[in-house]
Write a protein that holds these residues in place. Structure first.
Motif, mmCIF file in Angstrom:
data_model
loop_
_atom_site.group_PDB
_atom_site.id
_atom_site.type_symbol
_atom_site.label_atom_id
_atom_site.label_comp_id
_atom_site.label_asym_id
_atom_site.label_seq_id
_atom_site.Cartn_x
_atom_site.Cartn_y
_atom_site.Cartn_z
ATOM 1 N N TYR A 18 9.118 -3.159 8.652
ATOM 2 C CA TYR A 18 7.677 -2.924 8.466
ATOM 3 C C TYR A 18 7.234 -3.361 7.077
ATOM 4 N N ALA A 19 6.057 -3.953 7.006
ATOM 5 C CA ALA A 19 5.404 -4.123 5.720
ATOM 6 C C ALA A 19 4.829 -2.755 5.386
ATOM 7 N N VAL A 20 5.282 -2.186 4.270
ATOM 8 C CA VAL A 20 4.869 -0.821 3.926
ATOM 9 C C VAL A 20 3.762 -0.902 2.876
ATOM 10 N N ILE A 21 2.577 -0.429 3.232
ATOM 11 C CA ILE A 21 1.426 -0.531 2.333
ATOM 12 C C ILE A 21 0.950 0.876 1.987
ATOM 13 N N HIS A 22 1.272 1.268 0.767
ATOM 14 C CA HIS A 22 0.858 2.601 0.314
ATOM 15 C C HIS A 22 -0.300 2.429 -0.668
ATOM 16 N N ARG A 23 -1.440 2.975 -0.327
ATOM 17 C CA ARG A 23 -2.591 2.856 -1.224
ATOM 18 C C ARG A 23 -3.680 3.847 -0.810
ATOM 19 N N THR A 24 -4.708 3.874 -1.617
ATOM 20 C CA THR A 24 -5.863 4.686 -1.258
ATOM 21 C C THR A 24 -6.785 3.810 -0.407
ATOM 22 N N TRP A 25 -7.018 4.268 0.797
ATOM 23 C CA TRP A 25 -7.833 3.482 1.721
ATOM 24 C C TRP A 25 -9.242 4.040 1.778
ATOM 25 N N LYS A 26 -10.205 3.147 1.899
ATOM 26 C CA LYS A 26 -11.578 3.611 2.065
ATOM 27 C C LYS A 26 -12.214 2.863 3.236
ATOM 28 N N LYS A 27 -13.315 3.400 3.721
ATOM 29 C CA LYS A 27 -14.026 2.791 4.858
ATOM 30 C C LYS A 27 -14.232 1.300 4.630
ATOM 31 N N GLY A 28 -13.992 0.517 5.653
ATOM 32 C CA GLY A 28 -14.272 -0.905 5.557
ATOM 33 C C GLY A 28 -13.099 -1.736 5.052
ATOM 34 N N ASP A 29 -11.979 -1.099 4.720
ATOM 35 C CA ASP A 29 -10.813 -1.876 4.283
ATOM 36 C C ASP A 29 -10.259 -2.699 5.450
ATOM 37 N N LYS A 30 -9.836 -3.905 5.106
ATOM 38 C CA LYS A 30 -9.331 -4.803 6.164
ATOM 39 C C LYS A 30 -7.977 -5.379 5.780
ATOM 40 N N HIS A 42 2.392 1.285 7.938
ATOM 41 C CA HIS A 42 3.610 0.512 8.210
ATOM 42 C C HIS A 42 3.239 -0.525 9.263
ATOM 43 N N VAL A 43 3.113 -1.769 8.839
ATOM 44 C CA VAL A 43 2.733 -2.816 9.794
ATOM 45 C C VAL A 43 3.992 -3.562 10.216
ATOM 46 N N TYR A 102 2.136 4.024 11.710
ATOM 47 C CA TYR A 102 2.879 2.839 12.137
ATOM 48 C C TYR A 102 2.029 2.000 13.079
ATOM 49 N N VAL A 103 1.942 0.707 12.783
ATOM 50 C CA VAL A 103 1.282 -0.228 13.700
ATOM 51 C C VAL A 103 2.391 -1.014 14.380
ATOM 52 N N ASN A 104 2.660 -0.679 15.649
ATOM 53 C CA ASN A 104 3.820 -1.264 16.326
ATOM 54 C C ASN A 104 3.489 -2.463 17.195
#
Ligand SMILES: [Zn+2]
Length: 792
Positions: A512-524, A469-470, A422-424
């Motif tokens: 929250y904006a819910v973002i489910h994905r595969t994250w890798k280094k450098g994602d913004k 969760h942003v 969660y990013v609060n």
């Protein structure tokens, strides 16, 4: 033997943690969140560099440390300060200092903490009891103390309140340093409480709550379930035959509304949330959900402040949110952040963070000056100059609370639950977080709260799926606060979000904006929150805000303050509700702020006519938290958009042109001739002057005229806040005029009237003079106050 003990300790530790139920969502500890922004970092630095040493110095000067020394038998048996809860200032200081140490090591501070903790240990009685006001054995016990331990705790002694802050400090110190010195003192004390209190033992509830959250923390460290059971006991034993003042008029599970002393209340609700999380008790949850709805829908200031009335430092009636007399204690704002953060951890809903963020940036932050050594106890939303931060209060709760809270701010930025992050809150930082799937570094780059652009860099150690969760703040969706207490009429606002520069679809759940994905280094993730000046209107049931709006820009609430506006006046300003407003950044003003400007009007009364004179002028607003850093003066959060709501500049009457002096020094002298009409004698929503706590003495106010005037009548509207307050109409009053440097009584025609809720007029034989004196005989047991004194 040693080995066995170690094994036993480890088993205890493992079993405690293996079985421990707790909040489903866990905060990412502030030690993992390295805040490097331009807003919070400098404030935490001021707290570390200025406030922490300053409060220690003040605790020394004001007998707080001497009390522990006296209890330890290291100086004479004399209590060296005023209130039995003064021990808590030392505990809160330890908490703040420990938290600060965690962020930036400081050898000297660390050594001093060791010394201080040794003194506290020496002040503890053999069986674990720790409360300097009794242990000192002074010749006369403080009147708040019973002859026996804890006898008056449910009323006034604050023994368990002190204890609660001891546990909070011990938790912080242990986590920060790994040292058990203070923790051992705390558990020794807690073991005594376990022995003493409980069903079939002493069945008393704490008069001032906080021992509940303290015990929950000790339980988390030690795994000793007796501490948890005791915390629950202290909640369950409350009510139904006590006072609403300390939430003891009903069983806690039957409470549905926020009542009584606001700090006690919010600490108790935090304790209920902890116990609900640790035990799964649904009844507690039901009660605090209801109470939370009551607060946000009916009892919350736009600044996040709670506890509207100084009468019992308490929640007022629904929608009763006066501005100039707002109490909104700094401690209550801090307690509200604790409570809302826990509500979020229970429910995972961003609406709690909306309230938390609003409180944090406004009604909490206002509690301390930019310089870090001046403090507000109440945080009013309007002033004519009678309010000013102070360097100390004999009841210093808000001061020491501020210093324990500030270092922990980064702990509210992120939270986690398995692979859900969660990013609060938004502030530049770099944080290392351990999720179920592995380690991740998350960083924010932003100029929040002055800009709504936030760059989030997501760098997992190895690529993997996780759900981000942003939080989309309520303020960015025209919902300043959950519920219908406040609303905004601005044009629709759009939130934009990109991943690696590209739009993507996401669902919004629980804010929250819910973002489910595969994250890798450098994602913004690039988040753009629509920051613009917003006009906020209160529910029409809030009488104090009728015909007015407040300005908000992002999470920051604004106010008009004297230094930025014409003639240092703001109460007289009117701004049309459709007037365009502009934001601009000023690096050199108040440590760097956005100001909001627009066109408005100044209103002024005139002699012999009820029509107002209005003149156009530019109006400038600054963030509310930053007011009163350039001296005391006029301030207003709720800006009138109708002339009826404005408080025009007074007309040039004899009284208004006079120089006012009185038998005491007061910042409220201006109230006497400001032409603000009270609704009745007890109306504290308009400025008034008073002599409290004086009583049974003869006092005076003098008008030195601008030139000689011919006068023949005078009328006074008395301030009388009986039966609860300390002011009553006077026992007698008299008018004198100045002749050849002497005060001569006027020759009255008729009597001096003395009555509440109206002007008391006296007419007298005409005199030509350069000054009048109003002499007031205070009642035997009370003070008197003046709303207005008119001369004709
Ligand atoms: Zn306080």
């Amino acid at each position: 033997m040693k080995h066995i003990r170690l094994m036993a300790a480890m088993l205890l530790y493992m079993s405690a943690y293996a079985q421990q139920k707790d909040y489903p969502i866990q905060p990412v500890p502030f030690t993992h969140v390295n805040v490097n922004d331009n807003f919070w970092k400098p404030k935490m630095q001021v707290n570390a560099d200025i406030t922490i040493p300053y409060i220690l110095k003040m605790c020394k000067e004001h007998g707080r440390i001497d009390n522990f020394l006296a209890a330890a038998g290291k100086r004479e048996n004399k209590v060296c300060s005023e209130f039995p809860f003064d021990d808590t200032d030392v505990y809160k200081w330890i908490e703040g200092a420990s938290y600060a140490l965690q962020v930036s090591p400081n050898k000297k501070l660390s050594l001093y903490l060791d010394t201080l903790i040794a003194i506290i240990g020496a002040a503890q009685e053999k069986d674990g009891y720790l409360y300097t006001f009794r242990t000192i054995k002074p010749a006369v016990l403080h009147e708040w103390l019973g002859a026996q331990r804890w006898q008056k705790d449910s009323i006034l002694s604050h023994e368990l309140y002190n204890t609660g802050h001891l546990y909070e400090a011990a938790f912080a110190h242990y986590n920060a340093t790994g040292k058990k010195s203070l923790l051992n003192i705390a558990t020794k004390n807690a073991d005594l409480l376990v022995k003493t209190f409980g069903w079939g033992k002493v069945e008393e509830y704490p008069g001032h709550q906080i021992v509940e959250t303290g015990l929950a923390k000790l339980y988390r460290i030690t795994g000793n379930k007796q501490y948890l059971d005791l915390a629950k006991f202290f909640l369950d034993v409350r009510g139904p035959n006590g006072e609403s003042y300390n939430q003891a008029d009903k069983k806690v599970v039957d409470q549905t509304e926020a009542v009584g002393h606001a700090v006690r209340a919010a600490y108790m609700y935090s304790g209920m949330a902890d116990i609900a999380a640790l035990t799964g008790d649904k009844k507690y949850l039901y009660a605090i959900d209801k109470i939370w709805d009551d607060v946000v829908n009916k009892k919350l200031y736009i600044t996040g402040g709670i506890g509207a009335t100084g009468n019992g430092e308490a929640f007022g009636e629904a929608y009763d949110l006066p501005n100039m007399s707002a109490y909104a204690e700094t401690c209550a704002a801090i307690a509200s952040v604790y409570w809302n953060s826990r509500m979020f951890l229970l429910h995972g809903d961003a609406k709690y963070i909306d309230v938390l963020e609003r409180t944090l940036y406004n009604g909490l932050l206002s509690g301390m000056s930019l310089s870090g050594n001046r403090f507000f106890y109440p945080n009013p939303l309007a002033s004519v100059g009678q309010h000013d931060r102070s360097s100390w209060f004999s009841c210093a709760c808000c001061i020491s609370n501020m210093t324990r809270f500030l270092p922990s701010v980064p702990g509210y930025v992120y939270a986690q639950n398995n692979n859900d992050l969660y990013v609060n809150l938004f502030m530049s930082n770099s944080s290392n977080i351990k999720l179920a799937s592995g380690k991740i570094n998350i960083a924010q780059i932003t100029n929040y709260p002055w800009s709504g652009k936030i760059e989030l860099a997501v760098n997992p150690e190895k690529a993997g799926s996780l759900t981000l969760h942003v939080r989309i703040p309520g303020w960015a969706q025209q919902q300043p606060v959950p519920g219908d207490l406040y609303n905004s009429i601005n044009t629709p606002m759009t939130v934009s979000m990109l991943i690696n520069g590209k739009p993507f679809s996401y669902k919004v759940e629980k804010g929250y904006a819910v973002i489910h994905r595969t994250w890798k280094k450098g994602d913004k993730v690039s988040l753009d929150l629509p920051m613009q000046p917003q006009k906020i209107f209160a529910n029409e049931k809030v009488k104090a805000d009728a015909g007015r709006f407040a300005i908000q820009y992002g999470p920051v609430v604004y106010c008009l303050e004297g230094p930025d506006n014409k003639d240092s006046l703001v109460q007289n300003i009117i701004v049309d509700k459709m007037a365009p407003l502009q934001a601009s950044y000023h690096e050199d003003l108040l440590n760097g702020i956005n100001t909001i400007t627009g066109d408005g009007e100044a209103s002024k009364r005139q002699l012999n006519s009820s029509d107002l004179i209005t003149t156009k002028q530019k109006v400038t607003a600054i963030p509310y938290y930053a007011w009163d850093n350039r001296g005391s003066g006029e301030m207003e959060v709720w800006i009138p958009y109708t002339a009826v709501a404005a408080r025009p500049q007074p007309a040039a009457t004899i009284a208004n042109k006079s120089i006012v002096t009185a038998s005491i020094k007061s910042k409220s002298l201006k109230a006497i001739n400001d032409q603000f009409e009270p609704a009745d004698s007890k109306d504290n929503t308009v400025p008034y002057f008073h002599w409290w706590p004086k009583k049974n003495s003869t006092e005076w106010v003098v008008y030195d005229f601008d030139t000689a005037h011919t006068v023949s009548s005078s009328k006074v509207y008395w301030y009388d806040d009986g039966p609860w307050g300390g002011c009553r109409i006077p026992a007698a009053w008299k008018i004198y005029y100045k002749k050849d440097g002497e005060w001569i009584p006027v020759k009255t025609i008729g009597d001096y009237e003395i009555a509440k809720d109206k002007y008391n007029t006296v007419t007298f034989e005409t005199v030509k003079t350069i000054a009048l004196k109003l002499e007031v005989q205070l009642p035997v047991d009370n003070a008197t106050g003046i709303h207005e004194w008119i001369v004709e």
